[in-house]
Design a protein around this motif. Structure first.
Motif, mmCIF file in Angstrom:
data_model
loop_
_atom_site.group_PDB
_atom_site.id
_atom_site.type_symbol
_atom_site.label_atom_id
_atom_site.label_comp_id
_atom_site.label_asym_id
_atom_site.label_seq_id
_atom_site.Cartn_x
_atom_site.Cartn_y
_atom_site.Cartn_z
ATOM 1 N N LEU A 190 0.826 -1.220 0.000
ATOM 2 C CA LEU A 190 0.000 0.000 0.000
ATOM 3 C C LEU A 190 0.858 1.266 0.000
ATOM 4 N N GLY A 191 2.172 1.093 0.267
ATOM 5 C CA GLY A 191 3.042 2.272 0.228
ATOM 6 C C GLY A 191 3.848 2.483 1.499
ATOM 7 N N ALA A 192 3.901 1.456 2.378
ATOM 8 C CA ALA A 192 4.701 1.615 3.600
ATOM 9 C C ALA A 192 6.180 1.478 3.260
ATOM 10 N N ASP A 193 6.996 2.375 3.832
ATOM 11 C CA ASP A 193 8.449 2.318 3.585
ATOM 12 C C ASP A 193 9.122 1.377 4.569
ATOM 13 N N GLU A 194 8.562 1.312 5.775
ATOM 14 C CA GLU A 194 9.174 0.486 6.822
ATOM 15 C C GLU A 194 8.046 -0.216 7.572
ATOM 16 N N LEU A 195 8.305 -1.423 8.039
ATOM 17 C CA LEU A 195 7.242 -2.166 8.729
ATOM 18 C C LEU A 195 7.714 -2.671 10.083
ATOM 19 N N TYR A 196 6.801 -2.711 11.040
ATOM 20 C CA TYR A 196 7.063 -3.365 12.329
ATOM 21 C C TYR A 196 5.997 -4.408 12.558
ATOM 22 N N ASP A 197 6.456 -5.603 12.909
ATOM 23 C CA ASP A 197 5.535 -6.676 13.277
ATOM 24 C C ASP A 197 5.340 -6.569 14.785
ATOM 25 N N TYR A 198 4.153 -6.142 15.212
ATOM 26 C CA TYR A 198 3.986 -5.854 16.640
ATOM 27 C C TYR A 198 4.029 -7.124 17.502
ATOM 28 N N THR A 199 3.931 -8.289 16.856
ATOM 29 C CA THR A 199 4.010 -9.519 17.650
ATOM 30 C C THR A 199 5.470 -9.860 17.992
ATOM 31 N N ARG A 200 6.404 -9.193 17.306
ATOM 32 C CA ARG A 200 7.833 -9.494 17.548
ATOM 33 C C ARG A 200 8.648 -8.273 17.962
ATOM 34 N N GLN A 201 8.177 -7.070 17.566
ATOM 35 C CA GLN A 201 8.983 -5.874 17.816
ATOM 36 C C GLN A 201 8.103 -4.784 18.437
ATOM 37 N N ASP A 202 8.743 -3.919 19.216
ATOM 38 C CA ASP A 202 8.021 -2.793 19.801
ATOM 39 C C ASP A 202 8.636 -1.522 19.201
ATOM 40 N N PHE A 203 7.837 -0.783 18.418
ATOM 41 C CA PHE A 203 8.430 0.372 17.713
ATOM 42 C C PHE A 203 8.963 1.420 18.684
ATOM 43 N N THR A 204 8.473 1.444 19.910
ATOM 44 C CA THR A 204 8.944 2.478 20.843
ATOM 45 C C THR A 204 10.359 2.172 21.346
ATOM 46 N N ARG A 205 10.854 0.982 21.007
ATOM 47 C CA ARG A 205 12.198 0.607 21.499
ATOM 48 C C ARG A 205 13.246 0.636 20.388
ATOM 49 N N ASN A 206 12.862 1.188 19.208
ATOM 50 C CA ASN A 206 13.823 1.170 18.084
ATOM 51 C C ASN A 206 14.637 2.465 18.008
ATOM 52 N N GLY A 207 14.341 3.406 18.917
ATOM 53 C CA GLY A 207 15.093 4.657 18.927
ATOM 54 C C GLY A 207 14.624 5.649 17.865
ATOM 55 N N GLY A 208 13.658 5.245 17.018
ATOM 56 C CA GLY A 208 13.161 6.129 15.958
ATOM 57 C C GLY A 208 12.310 7.259 16.518
ATOM 58 N N LYS A 209 12.332 8.420 15.820
ATOM 59 C CA LYS A 209 11.509 9.562 16.233
ATOM 60 C C LYS A 209 10.606 9.921 15.067
ATOM 61 N N TYR A 210 9.346 10.131 15.357
ATOM 62 C CA TYR A 210 8.359 10.379 14.301
ATOM 63 C C TYR A 210 7.720 11.758 14.473
ATOM 64 N N ASP A 211 7.324 12.325 13.324
ATOM 65 C CA ASP A 211 6.582 13.593 13.355
ATOM 66 C C ASP A 211 5.129 13.338 13.732
ATOM 67 N N VAL A 212 4.639 12.151 13.357
ATOM 68 C CA VAL A 212 3.236 11.804 13.615
ATOM 69 C C VAL A 212 3.165 10.332 14.002
ATOM 70 N N ILE A 213 2.440 10.049 15.077
ATOM 71 C CA ILE A 213 2.067 8.658 15.380
ATOM 72 C C ILE A 213 0.548 8.613 15.362
ATOM 73 N N LEU A 214 -0.003 7.827 14.458
ATOM 74 C CA LEU A 214 -1.451 7.641 14.393
ATOM 75 C C LEU A 214 -1.744 6.208 14.820
ATOM 76 N N VAL A 215 -2.399 6.075 15.970
ATOM 77 C CA VAL A 215 -2.809 4.741 16.416
ATOM 78 C C VAL A 215 -4.208 4.522 15.848
ATOM 79 N N ALA A 216 -4.237 3.884 14.677
ATOM 80 C CA ALA A 216 -5.519 3.713 13.987
ATOM 81 C C ALA A 216 -6.325 2.595 14.626
ATOM 82 N N ALA A 217 -5.646 1.564 15.148
ATOM 83 C CA ALA A 217 -6.351 0.465 15.833
ATOM 84 C C ALA A 217 -5.368 -0.196 16.782
#
Ligand SMILES: NC(=O)c1ccc[n+]([C@@H]2O[C@H](COP(=O)([O-])OP(=O)(O)OC[C@H]3O[C@@H](n4cnc5c(N)ncnc54)[C@H](OP(=O)(O)O)[C@@H]3O)[C@@H](O)[C@H]2O)c1
Length: 319
Positions: A190-217
């Motif tokens: 659909l156009g995602a540049d990077e993916l996180y599998d929430y069953t294996r990784q926690d995006f809050t622990r990758n050190g990345g900083k975002y301009d927008v976090i949208l928790v859609a579900a």
């Protein structure tokens, strides 16, 4: 007309097919359009109304629902129009927002309908309005996404999320999508540049900083995500419980923290027309996991209730 009717709050089985009188355009309803419903969709909104979620009861009745027919997305043909309607005439194919589309006919406002995109059928168009408008308004109006922004969408495989990924990509953002293993491939497409599998990784622990976090579900709070926002970062949660959003925004505001924002989608003509243009140009497209006939509406409620739907569910109403 056949309609899926909810006469008491409760589990999916409270929704039963009944014969009801079809709505008509009465005096004073000059801006209304009567639509012969070909297809509808189901949204978390319908689950909240059916269950009688507490804040809903303030508006929809404490002990039993006032609004008996659910469904807020529609695609079909115009059956009749009020005197002031200028954009539609009988026979025309339309899609948009209304209340009561889980029935063979529904009355909608002219301003919340658009012409059916010529490259979509009724099923495809019916699943778009609520989810795409929510994603559009959250990203464009609340988060003010700009080209080059780093946007993270959690719940990227759901109704709102899969449109959010496509819209953020369309706005020129660098998109990170969070979903589970079985959804990674199609969400990437659909156009995602990077993916996180929430069953294996926690995006809050990758050190990345975002301009927008949208928790859609999926349940994720501002407080558990804020370390992943940059200085101007915006956090939006399409939480199933708006009062939960409000609480996070209020607590943060008291602490002088403006990062989390409230958002409630508002259907309007300008945005329905924009969504139509984006569909028509192939910039966004709906993904449908399953089509249920109206007679199986309770099964559609059960399916959506799992919280694991891939894209959207459509409700086929009339041929
Ligand atoms: N603010 C508004 O105006 C507005 C308007 C419309 C909807 N909403 C709200 O928006 C929310 C989402 O609606 P929706 O139609 O998109 O829901 P949905 O289609 O039912 O969402 C299902 C998706 O959520 C994903 N998911 C579940 N748990 C997750 C987790 N922990 N992390 C990441 N993804 C997870 C699932 O993927 P997996 O199978 O991979 O888990 C599934 O694809 C609802 O709470 C709804 O009430 C708000």
């Amino acid at each position: 007309m056949r309609a899926a009717v909810c006469r008491r709050y409760g589990p999916p089985e409270v929704v039963q097919l009944e014969e009801l009188a079809a709505p008509t355009i009465q005096e004073g309803m000059d801006d209304r359009v009567l639509v012969r419903v070909r297809c509808a969709s189901i949204n978390p909104f319908d689950l909240h109304y059916r269950r009688g979620y507490l804040p809903v009861r303030f508006e929809n009745g404490w002990t039993k629902p006032k609004q008996h027919v659910l469904g807020i997305d529609v695609a079909g043909t115009v059956e009749a129009v009020g005197q002031a309607v200028t954009r539609f005439k009988p026979g025309q194919a339309v899609f948009g927002h209304c209340l009561g589309s889980h029935a063979e006919f529904v009355r909608a406002r002219e301003s919340t309908l658009g012409q059916l995109p010529s490259n979509l059928d009724f099923e495809q168009a019916a699943v778009v309005p609520c989810a795409a408008l929510t994603a559009l308004q959250a990203l464009r109006d609340v988060a003010r996404v700009q080209p080059g922004h780093r946007v993270l969408i959690s719940g990227a495989s759901g109704g709102v999320g899969h449109f959010a990924v496509q819209l953020a990509h369309h706005f020129g953002a660098e998109v990170t999508a969070v979903t589970s293993t079985s959804n990674l491939a199609w969400v990437k497409a659909l156009g995602a540049d990077e993916l996180y599998d929430y069953t294996r990784q926690d995006f809050t622990r990758n050190g990345g900083k975002y301009d927008v976090i949208l928790v859609a579900a999926g349940r994720r709070s501002y407080f558990s995500s804020k370390r992943s926002l940059n200085e101007r970062g915006i956090f939006i949660s399409e939480s199933p419980k708006p009062e939960y959003q409000l609480l996070q925004v209020a607590i943060s505001a008291l602490l002088g923290d403006q990062h989390p924002k409230m958002h409630l989608a508002q259907p309007n003509q300008k945005d329905i027309d924009l969504i139509r243009e984006l569909l028509q140009a192939g910039r966004i497209k709906p993904v449908i996991e399953k089509v249920y006939p109206l007679a199986e509406i309770a099964a559609a409620h059960r399916h959506l209730e799992t919280g694991r739907t891939k894209g959207k569910l459509a409700i086929a109403v009339q041929k």
